[in-house]
Design a protein around this motif. Structure first.
Motif, PDB file in Angstrom:
ATOM      1  N   UNK A  64      38.891   7.526  44.047  1.00 57.92           N
ATOM      2  CA  UNK A  64      39.624   6.223  43.851  1.00 57.92           C
ATOM      3  C   UNK A  64      39.569   5.463  42.488  1.00 57.92           C
ATOM      4  N   UNK A  65      38.466   5.502  41.961  1.00 62.10           N
ATOM      5  CA  UNK A  65      38.148   4.744  40.541  1.00 62.10           C
ATOM      6  C   UNK A  65      38.813   5.825  39.637  1.00 62.10           C
ATOM      7  N   UNK A  66      38.646   7.141  39.813  1.00 58.54           N
ATOM      8  CA  UNK A  66      39.598   7.924  38.948  1.00 58.54           C
ATOM      9  C   UNK A  66      40.870   7.680  38.964  1.00 58.54           C
ATOM     10  N   UNK A  67      41.662   7.652  40.005  1.00 61.27           N
ATOM     11  CA  UNK A  67      42.977   7.124  39.974  1.00 61.27           C
ATOM     12  C   UNK A  67      43.496   5.822  39.233  1.00 61.27           C
ATOM     13  N   UNK A  68      42.563   4.719  39.639  1.00 62.06           N
ATOM     14  CA  UNK A  68      42.907   3.479  39.051  1.00 62.06           C
ATOM     15  C   UNK A  68      42.763   3.621  37.543  1.00 62.06           C
ATOM     16  N   UNK A  69      41.571   4.251  36.906  1.00 64.00           N
ATOM     17  CA  UNK A  69      41.428   4.286  35.522  1.00 64.00           C
ATOM     18  C   UNK A  69      42.649   5.086  34.982  1.00 64.00           C
ATOM     19  N   UNK A  70      43.346   6.272  35.463  1.00 62.91           N
ATOM     20  CA  UNK A  70      44.466   7.004  35.067  1.00 62.91           C
ATOM     21  C   UNK A  70      45.601   6.231  35.097  1.00 62.91           C
ATOM     22  N   UNK A  71      45.848   5.215  35.960  1.00 63.41           N
ATOM     23  CA  UNK A  71      46.819   4.263  36.226  1.00 63.41           C
ATOM     24  C   UNK A  71      46.917   3.109  34.827  1.00 63.41           C
ATOM     25  N   UNK A  72      45.672   2.844  34.454  1.00 63.50           N
ATOM     26  CA  UNK A  72      45.224   2.029  33.537  1.00 63.50           C
ATOM     27  C   UNK A  72      45.718   2.462  32.051  1.00 63.50           C
TER      28      UNK A  72
END
Length: 230
Positions: A149-157
């Protein structure tokens, strides 16, 4: 099952810090049942510091938000403990995806510390016991663990141009699985491709991130850190 997990491996010593009695005791019991030696429990940062100073474990599993302010005590105490015990592994648990705290954990603490591993998992991951156990052991062995979930959030940023943006969808998927600590074989099984295909993706990731092969650096770790630092 715990015997199979720990067979031939060191009995890893763990401390757990969380202000919730039920969560703290429950997590300790789960880890004990899986063969870990849980040598200390703490409800706040000061108590954890005292325990580690008396008998440093291999890994501390610590909540980000603890008394008295319930903001970033977990990250702060982790930084202080790593300064005195560079080989200490730190696995941070959080209720939410908090990218700024994760960046501090993987970037600032990594630059200032020794060989101890680091990890960031959501508390929801505890319900997936195999993932939690693998994460604790990986951190104790000096590796990195990043919640998907952190990986996904960082990608969206991602907003500015950077090498990670130039990765293909498949390469980004491989990088995300690398961030979870997966081997090439495990990635191949997850993606339903051959190991050779994964190896090709990994080489492309290294090339795009300009990570040259050296004797001193682990390019898998550097690839994940290059992604997290942004």
């Amino acid at each position: 099952m715990s015997g199979q997990l720990m067979e031939g491996r060191k009995c890893m010593r763990v401390m757990v810090a969380d202000d919730s009695l039920l969560f703290r005791e429950g997590l300790a019991r789960l880890l004990t049942e899986r063969g870990f030696d849980v040598i200390g429990l703490a409800c706040d940062a000061a108590w954890l510091t005292s325990l580690v100073r008396r008998d440093p474990p291999d890994v501390v599993v610590v909540d980000i938000r603890m008394p008295p302010t319930h903001t970033a005590e977990g990250i702060e105490v982790a930084r202080e403990l790593r300064a005195g015990h560079p080989e200490l592994g730190v696995l941070v648990l959080s209720q939410y995806v908090e990218t700024h705290y994760a960046a501090e954990l993987f970037d600032e603490m990594g630059a200032a510390s020794g060989g101890g591993g680091r990890g960031y998992l959501l508390k929801d991951r505890v319900s997936r016991l195999d993932d939690l156990v693998a994460g604790v052991r990986r951190v104790g062995e000096g590796g990195l663990v990043v919640d998907p979930a952190l990986v996904d959030a960082l990608m969206r940023r991602r907003r500015t141009r950077d090498p990670v943006k130039e990765l293909t969808d498949r390469e980004r998927q491989v990088l995300a699985l690398m961030a979870e600590g997966r081997t090439n074989t495990a990635i191949a099984k997850t993606m339903n491709v051959t190991v050779k295909t994964v190896e090709a993706h990994v080489r492309n990731i290294f090339d795009r991130l300009d990570l040259a092969l050296t004797e001193d650096d682990n390019r898998r770790v550097l690839a994940v850190l290059a992604f997290l630092r942004r």
